[in-house]
Design a protein around this motif. Sequence first.
Motif, mmCIF file in Angstrom:
data_model
loop_
_atom_site.group_PDB
_atom_site.id
_atom_site.type_symbol
_atom_site.label_atom_id
_atom_site.label_comp_id
_atom_site.label_asym_id
_atom_site.label_seq_id
_atom_site.Cartn_x
_atom_site.Cartn_y
_atom_site.Cartn_z
ATOM 1 N N GLY A 119 0.789 -1.221 0.000
ATOM 2 C CA GLY A 119 0.000 0.000 0.000
ATOM 3 C C GLY A 119 0.820 1.269 0.000
ATOM 4 N N ARG A 120 2.132 1.138 -0.025
ATOM 5 C CA ARG A 120 2.996 2.311 0.008
ATOM 6 C C ARG A 120 3.411 2.694 -1.408
ATOM 7 N NH1 ARG A 120 9.037 2.212 2.708
ATOM 8 N NH2 ARG A 120 9.890 3.995 1.574
ATOM 9 N N PRO A 121 3.248 3.943 -1.821
ATOM 10 C CA PRO A 121 3.675 4.349 -3.166
ATOM 11 C C PRO A 121 5.197 4.414 -3.242
ATOM 12 C CG PRO A 121 2.857 6.244 -1.948
ATOM 13 C CD PRO A 121 2.586 5.041 -1.090
ATOM 14 N N VAL A 122 5.732 3.878 -4.327
ATOM 15 C CA VAL A 122 7.179 3.885 -4.555
ATOM 16 C C VAL A 122 7.451 4.532 -5.906
ATOM 17 C CG1 VAL A 122 7.594 1.853 -3.134
ATOM 18 C CG2 VAL A 122 7.096 1.574 -5.559
ATOM 19 N N GLN A 123 8.683 4.993 -6.066
ATOM 20 C CA GLN A 123 9.104 5.630 -7.301
ATOM 21 C C GLN A 123 10.061 4.728 -8.062
ATOM 22 O OE1 GLN A 123 10.771 9.389 -6.156
ATOM 23 N NE2 GLN A 123 8.778 10.355 -5.872
ATOM 24 N N THR A 124 10.158 4.966 -9.337
ATOM 25 C CA THR A 124 11.036 4.169 -10.184
ATOM 26 C C THR A 124 12.483 4.274 -9.689
ATOM 27 O OG1 THR A 124 9.599 4.573 -12.076
ATOM 28 C CG2 THR A 124 11.830 3.802 -12.538
ATOM 29 N N GLY A 125 13.123 3.125 -9.514
ATOM 30 C CA GLY A 125 14.506 3.087 -9.045
ATOM 31 C C GLY A 125 14.649 2.937 -7.542
ATOM 32 N N GLU A 126 13.569 3.019 -6.777
ATOM 33 C CA GLU A 126 13.663 2.887 -5.320
ATOM 34 C C GLU A 126 13.956 1.433 -4.954
ATOM 35 O OE1 GLU A 126 11.009 3.828 -1.293
ATOM 36 O OE2 GLU A 126 10.319 4.479 -3.284
ATOM 37 N N ARG A 127 14.924 1.223 -4.050
ATOM 38 C CA ARG A 127 15.324 -0.132 -3.693
ATOM 39 C C ARG A 127 14.272 -0.791 -2.810
ATOM 40 N NH1 ARG A 127 20.768 -1.580 -0.369
ATOM 41 N NH2 ARG A 127 19.376 -1.117 1.383
ATOM 42 N N ILE A 128 13.846 -1.984 -3.215
ATOM 43 C CA ILE A 128 12.838 -2.729 -2.461
ATOM 44 C C ILE A 128 13.492 -3.843 -1.653
ATOM 45 C CG2 ILE A 128 10.670 -3.981 -2.603
ATOM 46 C CD1 ILE A 128 10.503 -1.110 -3.582
ATOM 47 N N MET A 129 14.376 -4.626 -2.287
ATOM 48 C CA MET A 129 15.003 -5.761 -1.602
ATOM 49 C C MET A 129 16.291 -6.112 -2.306
ATOM 50 S SD MET A 129 12.851 -9.099 -2.893
ATOM 51 C CE MET A 129 11.336 -8.600 -2.132
ATOM 52 N N GLN A 130 16.995 -7.092 -1.735
ATOM 53 C CA GLN A 130 18.199 -7.638 -2.335
ATOM 54 C C GLN A 130 18.101 -9.155 -2.338
ATOM 55 O OE1 GLN A 130 21.413 -5.958 0.028
ATOM 56 N NE2 GLN A 130 21.806 -4.385 -1.517
ATOM 57 N N ILE A 131 18.685 -9.761 -3.363
ATOM 58 C CA ILE A 131 18.783 -11.214 -3.446
ATOM 59 C C ILE A 131 20.259 -11.567 -3.319
ATOM 60 C CG2 ILE A 131 18.280 -13.255 -4.808
ATOM 61 C CD1 ILE A 131 15.807 -11.739 -3.919
ATOM 62 N N ALA A 132 20.603 -12.257 -2.246
ATOM 63 C CA ALA A 132 22.009 -12.567 -1.961
ATOM 64 C C ALA A 132 22.194 -14.066 -1.860
ATOM 65 C CB ALA A 132 22.452 -11.901 -0.665
ATOM 66 N N ALA A 133 23.323 -14.549 -2.377
ATOM 67 C CA ALA A 133 23.673 -15.959 -2.237
ATOM 68 C C ALA A 133 23.986 -16.262 -0.779
ATOM 69 C CB ALA A 133 24.873 -16.290 -3.124
ATOM 70 N N PRO A 134 23.588 -17.423 -0.270
ATOM 71 C CA PRO A 134 23.769 -17.727 1.167
ATOM 72 C C PRO A 134 25.221 -17.644 1.630
ATOM 73 C CG PRO A 134 22.298 -19.306 0.125
ATOM 74 C CD PRO A 134 22.890 -18.499 -0.979
#
Length: 461
Positions: free
Chosen positions: A343-358
């Motif tokens: 429900g939160r508005p975000v802008q293009t390019g805003e970081r949401i998450m990261q995917i990292a190898a264990p």
Amino acid sequence: MNAGPVFNPLLSLLELAQRARAAGSVNELAFLAVNDSRALAPYRQSALWFGVGGIHTLSGVVAVESNAPYVQWLTQLCRALAEQHGSATPVNVDPAQLPTTVTAAWDEWLPQYVAWVPLRSVRGATASVDASSSAGLLLAGDSALGAEQLALLAEWMDIWQHAWRTSPETARWSAADLPQALRNWWRVPLRSTRWRRRAVVAAAVLGILLFPVHLSVLAPGELVAANPATIRAPLDGVIAEFAVRPNQTVTAGQSLFSFDQAPVASKLDVAREALATAQAEYRQAAQLVLNDPRAKAQLAGLLGRVAEKQAQAAFLEGQAQRSRVQAPQAGIALFDDPSEWIGRPVQTGERIMQIAAPNDVEIEAWVPIGDAIPLPDKAPLHLYLSAAPMTPLSGTLRYMGHRATARPDGTYAYRVRAKIDGATAQRIGLKGTAKLVGDRVPLVYWMLRRPLASIRQFLAL
């Protein structure tokens, strides 16, 4: 008819003298000088300044911030007044006789009228003022002080200086007592045994002080992903739902989260309808050309309109596809609580998450500006995690930022990244204390590095 109470400056002077004699510390005496001297002369601002140490106390302020612009400018003003008036009697300051570098900011910091009360023979915990140094009390107000008020201030500061010199806190040892102490030690009758013992002790102390040790600093550190894939918002919109949980293991191509489809779907439907309308108009015009050659001029414009509507529809179809974000690689999803994003508005390019190898983990530390030391290439680093303080993680320096970065707490620090030696079972996000090890230096330098830095800053004021 009885007259009202008559102000008697001598009674005020006696009361201040009694309070100065009863003061229990030099800080209390300094507070008395800058705040309670109003009983003898009116003013709005006051400052107690020492030639060695700068601004000691300000009226109405509990603690003095030496790096504040007002304090730095006030230090320059007091130094200029001390050089100009020396150990003379209290005077009203004429700004025209001061350097322009000082008077340029006068209206920004002080009222129009200022009085300067020089101090003599004052010795304190952080300042020593004698014939070769200076100190003074600065009073700033809305009107110039009269000759009687200046005379009362001169008498009051003589009393105050006597109380300052006899305060127990000012009787401590200082560097000025070193020559006399050395002379007393030299005059002691020497015996060969005592001299040899002193020489042995001095040599042992000198050897210990010159013993080489590694220069090291401590800094807050944590485990972070070394080469994570950063997932950013592909478009402006509102996140509708997450398909994964924080710290969940994901595979390449797995759905991560999606945006609210209603705005994109409605725009896509409108674009498709506009495309269909443009295509119909083009077909109609193409049929008219067979009977009316004049309609041929409209075909180029209608064809361009069809191409425009096709591009809009294709762009919105791409937006609809990008609104469903998928994992670019396998790893662990690192992000905050999903409820804070939905429900939160975000802008293009805003970081949401990261995917990292264990297993792709390294050490990140933040070295404060005052603790920045020269670190050689691949310098050793140890991270003592709060969750496992007895089993530190060792690593080698990968790089140290050349510019200090602002931290969330408002401080500035240098970012340090280090590669971990070997594998670790500790998870990403654990925090602790990092120890950075530099080159070898004498023990005396290791002990006095921070005090010397503070003294250097102190002398640079």
